[in-house]
Each structure stands twice: as structure tokens, then as C-alpha cells.
Design an enzyme around this catalytic site. Structure first.
Site, short mmCIF file in Angstrom:
data_model
loop_
_atom_site.label_atom_id
_atom_site.label_comp_id
_atom_site.label_asym_id
_atom_site.label_seq_id
_atom_site.Cartn_x
_atom_site.Cartn_y
_atom_site.Cartn_z
N PRO A 91 62.15 31.34 90.37
CA PRO A 91 63.37 31.50 89.57
C PRO A 91 63.11 31.28 88.08
O PRO A 91 62.42 30.34 87.69
CB PRO A 91 64.31 30.43 90.14
CG PRO A 91 63.82 30.19 91.53
CD PRO A 91 62.33 30.36 91.46
N GLY A 95 63.35 25.51 85.48
CA GLY A 95 62.55 24.29 85.46
C GLY A 95 61.40 24.30 86.43
O GLY A 95 60.77 23.27 86.68
N GLY A 97 58.62 26.25 86.04
CA GLY A 97 57.38 26.69 85.41
C GLY A 97 57.09 28.16 85.58
O GLY A 97 55.92 28.56 85.68
N SER A 98 58.13 28.99 85.58
CA SER A 98 57.95 30.43 85.77
C SER A 98 57.04 31.05 84.70
O SER A 98 56.11 31.80 85.02
CB SER A 98 59.31 31.13 85.76
OG SER A 98 59.16 32.53 85.80
N SER A 99 57.30 30.74 83.44
CA SER A 99 56.51 31.35 82.36
C SER A 99 55.06 30.91 82.43
O SER A 99 54.14 31.70 82.19
CB SER A 99 57.11 31.00 80.99
OG SER A 99 57.08 29.60 80.76
N ALA A 100 54.83 29.65 82.78
CA ALA A 100 53.45 29.15 82.90
C ALA A 100 52.72 29.84 84.04
O ALA A 100 51.56 30.24 83.91
CB ALA A 100 53.45 27.64 83.10
N ALA A 101 53.39 29.99 85.18
CA ALA A 101 52.75 30.65 86.33
C ALA A 101 52.41 32.09 86.01
O ALA A 101 51.34 32.59 86.42
CB ALA A 101 53.66 30.57 87.54
N ASP A 142 53.26 22.20 83.28
CA ASP A 142 53.49 23.43 84.03
C ASP A 142 52.21 24.21 84.28
O ASP A 142 51.92 24.60 85.42
CB ASP A 142 54.49 24.31 83.28
CG ASP A 142 55.90 23.74 83.30
OD1 ASP A 142 56.08 22.62 83.81
OD2 ASP A 142 56.81 24.41 82.80
#
Length: 318
Positions: A91, A95, A97-101, A142
Site C-alpha cells: 500500500p 507507512g 516503506g513502499s517507495s523504499a521497496a 525502510d
């Protein structure tokens, strides 16, 4: 074609309090950002967000991923002969960590496509440059969890993997409130409250530190009933510093009433996700309670591997 996956993350205990040097525990979980790279003309597209980069036309809609490409070009001689497609089940703005992943999996996949064996240290360094673009002064939590996986304790910039005994019959249930919020503004509000009531707030932060250290022992000894109770206490501390809401409280209590060992906000709060520590026998009742709130529950486990080639990935020279 080269395909890579990188996990998202949850904060089990200690968020917000790390800003004042207290420890926190985070875990990589089995929700993934998947990136596949094939031959092309320097394009990066997301199935969720559309076109992010088109280097042939100087279109930059994601400055973090542009930083990834620049770093890889400078360090490894990456050429602009790729087409990367991102498909993430994490999602966004929750919170987790989508952008980091996405940055981690994109870095890993581009290196594989270019014929470079992806070294996790290099993947971490490059993805952290993207995190600096997204968050200005990121903690590194993240992209560290996404790169290396597992459960980690973070304190004053240092990460240590937690030696744990995580039973097969305990999972994490996630409920995304769907409420978007600015992490920066929430953190700023908490710090303002700290300055206003420093004598009281400093004791709450000390309690949070002791709580995390007790939780570490619970994880290491496999006492997950105690860990759940500590998560409940952690939620109470987060509520006391002003980051809960009526919606989040309703989710927390729904999970507890359905039999969760513990439930709490995970992340900045005032929106984002709630996590529950749940025995597998109680998962159906917890899931049903969340659905009754009109939300979609996610049932996850700990991801121990971190970023890696996707199971059906085939690596070709770029």
C-alpha cells in the site's frame, strides 16, 4: 529479462520515539515491490502510478528513481537501454516503506539486467540515495529492512538483526485505514508537544525505550503473548503523544476483540496502517472484523531474505 522483488516493512514497536534516540523494532514482511527490466530506451513505468521516467524525452515524474539511475550510471556504467516495469502490492503512503521497496527492487533488477551481480551493500547505498530524495533526512529503516529482510532493532543510526524464534502459528494482520497523512507534519506536531510538556513526555519516551528492550527479550525467547501485550502498551504510548484517531482506535479494538495477541498503530499514525499480532487460529475472526469496518485485511509473515531475484526471473546481459 531480469526481475527482482523487495519486501515492505512494518514497525513492531518504537516508532516516533526514535527521533529522540530511543530504539525501535522493524520487520520486513511478505508484501513485495516487483520490478522487471527488459531492453528499451530508458523508461520506468509503474502498473499503479503510470509513467515515472522516460529518459529519451527527459520526462522525470519520480526524482528518487531518477537518482537511482544516475547512481547506477556513475558507479556501474548503466546504459539507457532498459525498460523497467514496477508492480507493487505494498500500500502506498501507508507507512510500509513502499517507495523504499520500489527503489531497492529497481536497483537490484537494473544491476542484474546490466550483468552485474547485485551486492546488497551496493543496493542499500543506491536505494538510500533515493530515500534522501523522498524524505530529505531518512532514518534508513525502510531501505535497510527491504534490502536485508528479517527483524531488526534500530537505535541511533545502528541496525542489528534480532535473533528470534518466530513461531509458524503467529502472523501479522495489517489493516490499511486508507487515510493519507504527511509523516513530516505528524513528527513535527509530536516534537512540539514534547517541547511543551518535556517533563512528562521525556518519561513517556523512557518508558518506550524500556518497552522495546523488554519486547526484544520476548521475541528472542518466543514469548509472543507477552510481545502482544507490549504492543498494546506501545499503542497506548502512541495515543498519549497524539498520533492516534477515532478510526485507528476502532481498528485496534476490532483486532483485539477478535482475539489478536496485540494491536497497534504502525508508523507515523493519524492514518496509515494498524497491525495485529495474531495466532493463525484467530486469523479468520480478525479478518472478518476488519472487513466489517469496510477495510481489506492483509495477512503477512516475516520476510527473512530481503531483496532478491524473483522466482521466475531470467537474467540477460544488458
Amino acid at each position: 529479462m531480469a526481475c527482482s522483488i523487495a519486501p515492505g516493512k512494518v514497525i513492531l514497536l518504537g516508532e516516533h520515539f526514535v527521533v529522540k534516540g530511543m530504539p525501535a523494532i522493524g520487520a520486513a514482511v511478505t508484501l513485495y515491490a516487483r520490478v522487471c527490466v527488459s531492453s528499451g530506451q530508458g523508461r520506468v513505468e509503474s502498473r499503479q502510478l503510470g509513467l515515472l521516467l522516460d529518459l529519451s524525452s527527459n520526462t522525470v515524474n519520480d526524482k528518487g528513481l531518477y537518482r537511482v539511475v544516475e547512481e547506477l550510471a556513475g558507479r556501474f556504467g548503466l546504459k539507457r537501454d532498459f525498460h523497467a516495469t514496477i508492480d507493487s502490492e505494498i500500500p502506498i503512503s501507508s507507512g510500509m516503506g513502499s517507495s523504499a521497496a520500489v527503489a531497492v527492487s529497481t536497483t537490484h533488477a537494473l544491476l542484474s539486467f546490466a550483468g552485474v551481480e547485485p551486492d546488497k551493500k551496493a543496493v542499500w547505498e543506491v536505494s538510500f540515495e533515493a530515500e534522501k530524495v523522498y524524505h530529505v533526512r531518512p532514518s534508513g529503516v525502510d531501505n535497510t529492512l527491504s534490502t536485508y529482510g528479517g527483524v531488526m532493532v534500530y537505535e541511533r543510526g545502528v541496525f542489528n538483526r534480532v535473533k528470534r524464534r518466530w513461531p509458524d502459528d503467529v502472523v501479522i494482520v495489517i489493516a490499511d485505514s486508507g487515510i493519507k497523512r504527511s509523516t513530516g507534519s505528524v513528527v513535527a506536531d509530536v516534537l512540539n508537544r514534547y517541547d511543551k510538556y518535556s517533563n512528562v513526555m521525556s518519561r513517556i519516551y523512557d518508558a518506550a525505550s524500556e518497552l522495546v528492550r523488554d519486547a526484544l527479550k520476548s521475541i528472542e525467547t518466543g514469548d509472543f503473548a507477552r510481545l502482544g501485550e507490549l504492543m498494546d502498551i506501545n499503542h497506548g504510548l502512541l495515543s498519549s503523544i497524539g498520533v492516534s484517531s477515532r478510526v485507528l482506535e476502532s481498528i485496534v479494538w476490532a483486532m483485539r476483540e477478535a482475539g489478536a495477541l496485540g494491536a497497534k498503530i504502525s508508523g507515523a499514525g493519524r492514518g496509515g496502517i494498524v497491525i495485529g499480532l495474531v495466532e493463525t487460529s484467530k486469523v479468520p475472526s480478525v479478518v472478518e472484523k476488519i472487513k466489517l469496518l469496510g477495510l481489506t485485511p492483509l495477512v503477512v509473515q516475516i520476510d527473512d531474505e530481503g531483496v532478491r531475484r524473483a522466482p521466475d526471473s531470467r537474467t540477460s546481459q544488458g
